[in-house]
Scaffold this active site. Structure first.
Site, mmCIF file in Angstrom:
data_model
loop_
_atom_site.group_PDB
_atom_site.id
_atom_site.type_symbol
_atom_site.label_atom_id
_atom_site.label_comp_id
_atom_site.label_asym_id
_atom_site.label_seq_id
_atom_site.Cartn_x
_atom_site.Cartn_y
_atom_site.Cartn_z
ATOM 1 N N THR A 324 8.090 14.939 4.741
ATOM 2 C CA THR A 324 8.266 16.383 4.937
ATOM 3 C C THR A 324 9.589 16.865 4.337
ATOM 4 O O THR A 324 9.681 17.989 3.853
ATOM 5 C CB THR A 324 8.208 16.753 6.429
ATOM 6 N N TRP A 338 -3.754 20.234 9.749
ATOM 7 C CA TRP A 338 -4.825 20.317 10.746
ATOM 8 C C TRP A 338 -4.497 21.340 11.828
ATOM 9 O O TRP A 338 -5.397 21.995 12.365
ATOM 10 C CB TRP A 338 -5.073 18.951 11.381
ATOM 11 N N HIS A 400 -4.228 4.260 2.652
ATOM 12 C CA HIS A 400 -5.061 5.404 2.272
ATOM 13 C C HIS A 400 -4.929 5.754 0.800
ATOM 14 O O HIS A 400 -5.327 6.829 0.365
ATOM 15 C CB HIS A 400 -4.722 6.617 3.146
ATOM 16 N N CYS A 408 -9.536 -0.471 -11.807
ATOM 17 C CA CYS A 408 -10.772 -0.756 -12.527
ATOM 18 C C CYS A 408 -11.846 -1.204 -11.546
ATOM 19 O O CYS A 408 -11.614 -2.097 -10.720
ATOM 20 C CB CYS A 408 -10.532 -1.841 -13.567
ATOM 21 N N CYS A 434 -10.462 1.163 -18.365
ATOM 22 C CA CYS A 434 -9.548 0.036 -18.205
ATOM 23 C C CYS A 434 -9.031 -0.447 -19.559
ATOM 24 O O CYS A 434 -9.806 -0.564 -20.525
ATOM 25 C CB CYS A 434 -10.265 -1.093 -17.472
ATOM 26 N N CYS A 437 -10.852 -4.355 -19.818
ATOM 27 C CA CYS A 437 -12.301 -4.577 -19.948
ATOM 28 C C CYS A 437 -13.066 -3.297 -20.286
ATOM 29 O O CYS A 437 -14.289 -3.332 -20.420
ATOM 30 C CB CYS A 437 -12.852 -5.200 -18.671
ATOM 31 N N GLY A 475 7.697 8.496 11.511
ATOM 32 C CA GLY A 475 7.077 9.728 11.046
ATOM 33 C C GLY A 475 5.570 9.764 11.076
ATOM 34 O O GLY A 475 4.950 10.307 10.163
ATOM 35 N N SER A 477 2.068 10.483 13.767
ATOM 36 C CA SER A 477 1.555 10.894 15.070
ATOM 37 C C SER A 477 0.744 9.796 15.737
ATOM 38 O O SER A 477 0.343 9.942 16.888
ATOM 39 C CB SER A 477 0.684 12.149 14.921
ATOM 40 N N ASN A 502 9.662 9.523 15.925
ATOM 41 C CA ASN A 502 8.838 10.667 15.543
ATOM 42 C C ASN A 502 9.311 11.884 16.316
ATOM 43 O O ASN A 502 9.883 11.757 17.408
ATOM 44 C CB ASN A 502 7.351 10.397 15.853
#
Length: 537
Positions: A324, A338, A400, A408, A434, A437, A475, A477, A502
């Site tokens: 942030t 959210w 994530h 690839c 790639c 390949c 940081g 939740s 946090n």
């Protein structure tokens, strides 16, 4: 596929549910709150009653953390508890041939679900931190548990009286499109019937994702109504992981179906005593940010520094809160993405990702790893700032994904770019090929309800989480699963500790060994100063 939705419309009680928690899960449930935390709203029971057969799923959304959703006498329906919301508990009562799903990262504050007198139903818990699933009078039902091993091994499915013909499955996601999650069973076990005086059972999941059974025993340590022959036959299925003390505690719960039903009735009959404004205030209070006094904060940082010096293996866990300060909005803060959505407002606009630069916290983490004060970093951020700060990729798992990284689909070679590679969020195809390949390249970002883009990421994260004796969480939740279940694994090691920094309250505040309320940059400035770590910016 469109889904029906429901609004909150049931009476509001003024007393909490009498059986909202049990001794069995007492050590696992959230207790207390942050400094000067306002009194929580009383529990509120919301019934979803007698939903008849229909092709469209019935979606329950906009719940609050004091609200219990109860599906009652529904038949031939798909019933969904929407993702990314907070509620107190999930109950299913007298449902027939229904599929009831609790979707990705719904936060169930009691960590409890109760399934009562249901027949031919399927229950799906997808990346949800529900640790106590209590079953009464289930017949020919299937329970599917979806998530990383670190999440699933926390779950206890407790089979009490009147159950027959049921199964528990460890499952994986095959395909996902918003609420329409397709899954398949990877392993399952048929649960022995618990009719009459037969043994009660607990189902658990081991670290190797095998499903185990263990008997629910009485306070004297004797297996309830089970003969030696039956036990010997079932012994290969029993889980030796739970100790004798934990088994004794399980037997002391004594939760009975009639007590739960009476408590539900009492809740429902309570008169309405709160106004809509009270609910909005409670919602804002849950997302309120705190900064504790400087003296207290500094003392805690000094304690953390001592722990870092003596730690054998330190792992950092980071969330949106460390970015942030770079100008990237978080998700669940007072003006988070959210939060704004829940209030019917458009989220704050954000500059392109390639315009952001790492914060002090990013650089400090990198230097601590480079100087061997810390050993590994696990993050749920996809902004790529930790890599930009100079952290070697082999010291990092981005659960994530990373908007600057493409992989690839054939040879799995990865490429880091200086531009955002996300083009088609549904297919993940970036349009590049790639260098080795010439196969198509895919972005690495993970949306709600999707599998990890790299199946090795949770394996590597689990290895380091279970190796750590000091987990420092910055940081986040702690709402998104299975990521939020990694840090507490440090507590299983001798002398293991978990530090949580946090601005907001989290579901793991009372699990943490030490809790600090403050900005992550401030924390890392004081920590690196105490450790005499220079931070080049």
């Amino acid at each position: 596929m469109e889904a029906e939705t429901t609004d909150n419309c049931s009476p509001v009680p003024n007393t909490p549910m009498a059986t909202d928690s049990t001794q069995f899960m007492e050590l696992l449930q959230q207790r207390g709150g942050p400094p000067a935390h306002a009194a929580p709203l009383p529990k509120r029971l919301l019934y979803v009653v007698e939903r008849d057969a229909c092709d469209q799923p019935y979606l329950v959304s906009r719940l609050r953390s004091h609200e219990i959703v109860a599906f009652k006498k529904c038949a031939n329906r798909t019933l969904l508890v929407d993702m990314n919301q907070r509620l107190a508990m999930v109950i299913a009562q007298e449902c027939n041939k229904c599929c009831i799903k609790v979707l990705d990262s719904a936060v169930v504050t009691s960590r409890t679900a109760r399934l009562i007198d249901c027949t031919d139903c399927t229950f799906v818990f997808e990346d949800v931190d529900i640790r106590n699933i209590e079953c009464f009078g289930l017949s020919n039902c299937n329970i599917y548990l979806i998530g990383d091993t670190v999440l699933l091994e926390n779950i206890h499915v407790v089979w009490r009286e009147g159950n027959r013909g049921n199964s528990v499955h460890v499952a994986g996601i095959v395909a996902s499109k918003t609420i329409n999650v397709q899954f398949e069973s990877q392993r399952f076990v048929e649960v022995p019937d618990t009719l009459g005086n037969r043994t009660r059972w607990i189902t658990t999941v081991d670290t190797d994702r095998k499903i185990r059974l263990l008997p629910l025993i009485d306070s004297l340590g004797a297996v309830a109504a089970a003969g030696a022959t039956a036990l010997e036959r079932l012994r290969p299925l029993l889980n030796p992981a739970l100790g004798e003390d934990e088994l004794r505690l399980a037997a002391a719960t004594g939760v009975k179906k009639e007590d739960i039903l009476q408590a539900m009735l009492d809740l429902y009959m309570q008169p309405l005593q709160l106004l809509p404004l009270d609910f909005e205030k409670a919602y804002d209070e849950e997302r309120r940010e705190y900064c504790e006094p400087e003296e207290s904060f500094t003392q805690k940082v000094e304690q953390v520094a001592d722990w870092v010096r003596s730690s054998r293996y330190t792992v950092f866990y980071t969330g949106a809160g460390i970015s942030t300060a770079a100008g990237i909005p978080d998700f669940r803060g007072p003006q988070g993405v959210w939060t704004e959505r829940d209030k019917g407002r458009s989220p704050t606009s954000c500059n392109p990702y390639d315009s952001f630069r790492p914060t002090f916290c990013h650089y400090a983490i990198t230097q601590m790893v480079r100087q061997h004060w810390a050993h590994f970093v696990i993050t749920t951020n996809c902004d790529g700032l930790q890599v930009k700060s100079g952290l070697p990729p082999h010291c990092l798992v981005e659960l994530h994904g990373n908007v600057f990284k493409e992989t690839c689909e054939f040879c799995k070679q990865s490429f880091y770019r200086d531009y955002v590679v996300v083009v088609h969020k549904a297919t993940h195809i970036t349009g590049s090929t790639c260098d080795f390949c010439h196969s198509a390249l895919l972005d690495t970002c993970v949306a709600f309800g999707e599998n990890y883009r790299n199946p090795l990421d949770p394996v590597v994260a689990s290895f380091h989480a279970k190796k750590a004796d000091l987990a420092i969480v910055l940081g986040t939740s702690m709402n998104v699963q299975s990521a939020a279940s990694y840090p507490e694994k440090a507590l299983l090691n001798p002398g293991g500790k978990m530090v949580l920094v946090n601005l907001q309250a989290t579901p793991f505040d009372n699990v943490a060994t030490l809790r600090l309320y403050g900005h992550t940059d401030d924390f890392m400035k004081e920590l690196t100063a105490a450790l005499k770590v220079d931070i080049p910016m």
